[in-house]
Design an enzyme around this catalytic site. Structure first.
Site, short mmCIF file in Angstrom:
data_model
loop_
_atom_site.label_atom_id
_atom_site.label_comp_id
_atom_site.label_asym_id
_atom_site.label_seq_id
_atom_site.Cartn_x
_atom_site.Cartn_y
_atom_site.Cartn_z
N GLU A 1 37.57 61.02 16.76
CA GLU A 1 38.10 62.28 17.28
C GLU A 1 39.48 62.12 17.95
O GLU A 1 39.62 62.26 19.18
CB GLU A 1 37.10 62.92 18.25
CG GLU A 1 35.76 63.22 17.59
CD GLU A 1 34.79 63.98 18.48
OE1 GLU A 1 35.08 64.17 19.66
OE2 GLU A 1 33.72 64.38 17.98
N GLU B 1 29.07 63.44 12.97
CA GLU B 1 28.40 63.97 14.16
C GLU B 1 28.08 65.44 13.94
O GLU B 1 28.94 66.19 13.43
CB GLU B 1 29.28 63.89 15.41
CG GLU B 1 29.38 62.53 16.02
CD GLU B 1 30.23 62.54 17.30
OE1 GLU B 1 30.26 63.56 18.02
OE2 GLU B 1 30.87 61.51 17.55
O1 IFM Z 1 29.30 63.44 23.15
C1 IFM Z 1 30.36 63.79 22.32
C2 IFM Z 1 30.83 62.62 21.50
O2 IFM Z 1 31.18 61.54 22.29
C3 IFM Z 1 32.01 63.00 20.66
N1 IFM Z 1 31.77 64.20 19.91
C4 IFM Z 1 31.19 65.32 20.59
C5 IFM Z 1 29.97 64.90 21.37
C6 IFM Z 1 29.35 66.12 22.10
O3 IFM Z 1 30.26 66.66 23.00
#
Ligand code: IFM
Length: 442
Positions: free
Chosen positions: A169, A352
């Site tokens: 990210e 994710e």
């Molecule tokens: O917990 C985070 C993760 O570290 C990165 N992506 C989003 C998740 C939820 O906020």
């Protein structure tokens, strides 16, 4: 409550996994880990809810086999985890911490022994504090520091990793942390943001180059995307949504796949970019083996008075998760199709996806039907993307277990396994059991 979409609905070989990140689960006080900028950010009053930090987190440093057992028993195929730069190189550079490398050795071997493919993220936000002192992501040298660190990792575990993602990210590493100031190092400065937006991708490119040169296989990056819409039909809202989309989504897609940055973002960031940034774009846009997409929600955007980018989030009408994020599964299909339009035929992964939920505990159990419904709907959206021609090859639920949710501390629970943050006991929730049943190989 069972999932309607099970393994049988997906193409053969589709990978199901869960994801975690080092600082969120390991416990930074264990095993000779050096301080990271998250430790110092969290130690500063007002930055993290309840003054919490990742010193203990889920204690995975001392429980990694239990966590891997959960993955294996849950019928998962893969584990996406990150390595902590400050655990491996407590000063960010120089002498490695042998204990830290041993830990990742055990993690990788333990995953393989259980039939789990290890997908490693090299950077999920825990920059060594010593490098933060030198300017961290604002300093061009971070690209070489990161590439050097990637080699230390690969020297030890590279022979057994199924895949490697450079950065998790980059929007969060740069914009959220240097423009909005909501994550470490908590800077609010447009020059810092412009530099971090560029250097984070330069670091990705430099590490890719180094890893390719040594023959490491299956290399990618993980971008987070929101499905962004104008909050209404006005030209002002449309223009604001375009600006937001340019900094949130297109900066990274265009940078990585086309070697360009969008004009709508350069309109604000251009004057603050480091000299000669254009010369780095070929390195940034070198070939990838796969692309990861983190997706949680859509975002409605309207205009705001004031300085560029002059955008504001507008509260939407859809049901929301505990984070206040609208639940919008179609957005996952849209985002995956959009990524495909940039990435061409390379394999895509949902790296994710998941939700924070209130998770009432009754007789020691958590019946998190809301999370089951969320995952099922997003499985459906992933299937729709495959149907539309997206070469989607896997899906990783965020997260294996409740963990340190950054500036929100331990309040927001994303896990399919509950963690009692006093005893560190793990209890699989109903969502874990539903996934286990849905992923059974018959
Ligand atoms: O917990 C985070 C993760 O570290 C990165 N992506 C989003 C998740 C939820 O906020």
């Amino acid at each position: 409550m069972p999932l309607k979409n099970t393994r049988a609905a997906f193409p053969d070989g589709f990978l199901f996994g869960t994801a975690t990140a080092a600082y969120q689960v390991e416990g930074s006080s264990f095993g000779g880990c050096g301080p990271s900028h998250w430790d110092t950010f969290a130690a500063t009053p007002g930055n993290v809810v309840g003054g919490e930090n990742g010193a203990i987190a889920c204690g995975s440093y001392n429980r990694v086999n239990d966590d891997l057992d959960l993955l294996q028993a849950g019928n998962f195929d893969a584990y996406r985890f990150s390595l902590s730069w400050s655990r491996i190189l407590p000063e960010g550079r120089g002498a490695p911490n042998a204990e830290g490398l041993d830990y990742y050795d055990r993690l990788v071997d333990g995953a393989l022994e259980r039939g789990l493919k290890p997908l490693a993220t090299l950077y999920h936000w825990d920059l060594p504090a010593a490098l933060s002192d030198l300017g961290g992501w604002r300093n061009r040298d971070v690209a070489d520091w990161f590439a050097d660190y990637s080699e230390v990792v690969l020297d030890r575990v590279g022979d057994r990793l199924w895949g490697v993602g450079t950065i998790n990210e980059p929007w969060c590493v740069s914009w959220l942390s240097h423009f909005l100031g909501l994550h470490a190092p908590g800077t609010r400065d447009i020059r810092a943001a412009a530099r971090a937006m560029h250097f984070v991708l330069l670091a990705h490119g430099r590490a890719m180059e180094r890893m390719r040169a040594r023959g490491q296989q299956n290399l990618g990056i993980v971008l987070n995307h929101e499905d962004i819409y104008p909050a209404d039909d006005s030209p002002e809202a449309k223009a604001a949504a375009t600006r937001e989309d340019a900094t949130y989504n297109r900066w990274f897609l265009e940078g990585v796949f086309r070697g360009t940055y969008p004009q709508e973002a350069l309109a604000g960031l251009g004057p603050h970019m480091p000299d000669g940034w254009q010369d780095d774009m070929a390195l940034i846009s070198q070939k990838l083996d796969w692309i990861g997409t983190n997706y949680y929600t859509r975002n409605l955007i309207g205009p705001r008075d004031g300085l560029w980018p002059a955008t504001a989030h507008v509260d939407g009408p859809l049901p929301k998760t505990e984070m206040g994020w609208e639940i919008f599964p179609e957005g996952l299909t849209n985002v995956l199709k959009r990524v495909h339009s940039y990435a061409g035929g390379i394999p895509q992964f949902v790296t994710e996806n998941g939700m924070a939920a209130p998770d009432a505990v009754a007789n020691g159990a958590v019946q998190d039907d809301d999370r089951i419904a969320y995952i099922d709907a997003h499985f459906g959206a992933a299937l729709a993307a495959i149907e539309a021609g997206v070469p989607l090859k896997g899906y990783f639920t965020w997260s294996l277990m409740d963990n340190f949710e950054w500036a929100l501390g331990y309040d927001k629970r994303f896990g399919i396994v509950r963690v009692d943050f006093d005893s560190l006991e793990r209890t699989p929730k109903a969502s874990y059991q539903a996934l286990k049943a849905a992923l059974a190989r018959n």
